[in-house]
Design an enzyme around this catalytic site. Structure first.
Site, mmCIF file in Angstrom:
data_model
loop_
_atom_site.group_PDB
_atom_site.id
_atom_site.type_symbol
_atom_site.label_atom_id
_atom_site.label_comp_id
_atom_site.label_asym_id
_atom_site.label_seq_id
_atom_site.Cartn_x
_atom_site.Cartn_y
_atom_site.Cartn_z
ATOM 1 N N GLY A 25 0.822 -1.202 0.000
ATOM 2 C CA GLY A 25 0.000 0.000 0.000
ATOM 3 C C GLY A 25 0.857 1.255 0.000
ATOM 4 O O GLY A 25 1.952 1.286 -0.591
ATOM 5 N N SER A 26 0.375 2.272 0.681
ATOM 6 C CA SER A 26 1.059 3.573 0.650
ATOM 7 C C SER A 26 2.381 3.597 1.402
ATOM 8 O O SER A 26 3.130 4.578 1.294
ATOM 9 C CB SER A 26 0.129 4.658 1.208
ATOM 10 O OG SER A 26 -0.970 4.844 0.337
#
Length: 631
Positions: free
Chosen positions: A330-331
């Protein structure tokens, strides 16, 4: 006259024949005597040493003495694995005519439960029939005395004093410490491959996971032997000589078991993983995979109901998520993407884009997490507010080959080399990887649109928590990457000499210091004014971090609402961080399976870990979930 001469010749012939027969008999006797003397000479003189040895072997038995297994302690000296002695009731199947009848008879003297019978049958299937197998463990003194008084009724059954392994902390740190269990056929092959067969005579147990497995031959020690004189009935008469065993070496781990325990409790009833590393050495401070299990269950042979419960649980407590679970980052991938852009010259810190909330590419619309976008976004802001659009554009500009090349230097898609078996390499996607992964030519082609998702840590990206922790520690350590390890030093049981496991730099990445500082300042900004600011409000130290949310399934253009999705399909929550930001002492990667936003579920766990490790604050329970709407 002729008749008279014939009568006189007959006795002479009889006498000649008699003398001939006597001669033959004498020759036979002499020959037999010569053969007998020759045989006696051969046996008594020529074969003296051989038969003397055979006779001695029948009189003397060589009994192995199993050594004490080495003790395992944490960095503070807290005992994590130790030994204790107890009596077991054991049966040698090859010496028993009626096994079931013998067990029935024993059960009238000593309690033998159905679970004991089941375990014995399973061990019987796995072992050689001449081996001694336990039917009951940890006998009381009264039970030992009761059997001793009736031992003559049970040939092939005896009481033995054996060493048992014990894990005082129970389930805490089980995936890191591991456990021992009875030796099976595969273990015997490993022992033989390592030329340790003689050293494992009499040994019934071996390390099966964790450091118990990885450092097995250090922990086992050296087997001793006792020469025992036995009588015709096979009973020991006296000890002739004894070679004492050598206790196994002791291990001191880098783990802080109190930190480990606190981190496990911080998850509450949620599934996930956490890896905490000392950036300057690579020493693992905590290696969490929850739910966990009690390693004490495995020592005597785990009960079938316990095994079924562990093996069939949908929460998979036996899975070491920290090392074997591969998840989209993810981020949390964005800081590494930003550093790659600076190092490759694709971006400067002040270079900004206008974020409208979407990125259109190839007829497909890639949406930002914030409707309407974040406006003007430079690199610092892209990390602090976690702007997806910035990284869509960046990924397209860098290309998949540039991304894969840089991320490979950080250890993504590779085993870290941690001293535990079974680590997963994860997936670092690239055109070459895709060709290896898929069979059909149409599946092997890399599409430019796939690169866009890679830029925000989605797509084919799949990394282990320990890889994320190692990469985070490398940034905290200004590009010096250490191999994560659990053993700090090994203590020789004979001399007391300590062999340090020296910090092992895997590589020193040639990053420009000013580029690293750009990323570091942005990571500090995340915890001060960004997506994890709420989780770190009021902290008595400065920390750096990055939240992340990883999709479990494709939204296909729909809005994500956790309340509308089954729990097992909800997003994974991730968080990477280090502290203190000025001089990092600890770096962590946190994963909460189906936990939603990283700022909501994962960041509060990291805050509790930092508070305990840096300030000594003990939490009262699990980490609370913050009401956060974006990462």
């Amino acid at each position: 006259m002729l008749a008279r001469q014939s009568q006189l010749a007959a006795p002479d012939r009889e006498l000649a024949r008699f003398r001939f027969r006597v001669g033959l008999a004498a020759v036979a006797v002499v020959a037999a005597f010569v053969l007998l003397v020759s045989r006696l000479f051969h046996l008594q003189v020529m074969q003296h040493d051989y038969y003397s040895t055979r006779a001695e072997d029948n009189r003397i038995s060589l009994v192995p003495i199993v050594p004490n297994r080495g003790v395992i302690v944490d960095r503070q000296g807290t005992v994590l694995a130790r030994n204790y002695s107890a009596f077991t009731l054991e049966i040698t199947p090859s010496r028993v005519d009626d096994l079931e009848g013998t067990i029935d008879g024993l059960s009238k003297l000593i309690e033998v439960l159905p679970k004991d019978r089941k375990r014995f049958r399973r061990l019987l299937e796995e072992s050689k029939t001449f081996e001694s197998l336990p039917i009951r463990s940890r006998l009381s003194e009264e039970e030992v005395a009761r059997f001793a008084a009736n031992r003559y009724l049970f040939p092939g059954v005896e009481v033995k004093a054996r060493l048992f392994r014990h894990y005082p902390e129970g389930s805490v740190g089980a995936h890191a410490i591991g456990y021992i269990s009875r030796i099976n056929k595969r273990d015997l092959e490993i022992i033989e491959e390592n030329e340790q067969t003689n050293n494992y005579k009499g040994t019934d147990h071996i390390g099966k996971s964790g450091v118990e497995q990885k450092y097995e031959f250090q922990l086992h020690g050296e087997t001793g032997y006792e020469q025992v004189e036995i009588d015709a009935g096979g009973r020991a008469v006296r000890s002739l000589s004894r070679s004492a065993p050598v206790q196994g070496n002791n291990l001191t781990l880098t783990l802080d078991i109190k930190l480990q325990e606190m981190a496990e409790k911080a998850f509450g009833d949620r599934r996930g993983a956490l890896v905490a590393i000392e950036p300057a050495t690579g020493g693992i401070l905590a290696l969490v995979s929850v739910p966990t299990f009690d390693p004490n269950l495995f020592i005597d042979g785990i009960r079938s109901d316990d095994w079924d419960q562990l093996n069939n649980s949908p929460d998979k407590p036996l899975l070491n998520r920290a090392l074997n679970g591969a998840y989209p980052p993810g981020s949390t991938f964005k800081p590494f993407m930003a550093l790659a852009a600076l190092e490759s010259g694709k971006r400067t810190p002040g270079q900004a884009i206008s974020d409208p909330g979407v990125f259109n590419f190839g007829g497909h619309q890639f949406r930002d997490d914030k409707k309407g976008g974040h406006g003007s976004v430079d690199m610092h802001k892209s990390i602090v507010v976690s702007c997806d659009t910035y990284y869509y554009v960046l990924a397209n500009d860098m290309g998949i080959d540039g991304i894969a090349r840089f991320m490979g230097q950080l250890g993504f898609g590779q085993r870290t080399g941690v001293d535990i078996e079974g680590e997963s390499p994860g997936i670092l996607p690239s055109p070459e990887w895709k060709k290896r992964r898929f069979r059909r030519p149409e599946q092997q082609k890399w599409f430019a649109g796939e690169t866009i998702s890679i830029g925000i840590g989605q797509g084919y990206n799949a990394y282990t928590p320990i890889q994320l922790a190692q990469a985070t520690a490398t940034i905290a350590n200004n590009g010096v990457m250490y191999r994560p390890h659990l053993v700090k030093y090994i203590t020789d049981s004979r001399t007391g000499e300590k062999t340090m496991i020296e910090p092992e730099p895997l590589r020193v990445l040639p990053w420009k210091r000013q580029n690293v500082e750009v990323i570091k300042r942005a990571l500090v900004g995340v915890n001060i004014a960004g997506t994890s600011a709420r989780a770190f409000a009021g902290a008595g130290y400065t920390s750096a971090g990055k939240t992340g949310t990883a999709q479990v399934f494709s939204l296909k253009g729909a809005d994500y609402k956790a309340s509308r999705v089954k729990k097992e399909l909800r997003d994974h929550a991730l968080f990477i961080a280090y502290a203190p930001a000025e001089q990092p002492k600890i770096a962590v990667a946190v994963l909460v399976e189906n936990g939603g936003f990283g700022a909501q579920s994962a960041a509060p766990i990291a805050r509790m870990v930092f508070d305990y490790y840096l300030l000594g604050k003990l939490p009262k329970g699990a980490a609370r979930e913050d009401d956060v709407e974006e990462d």
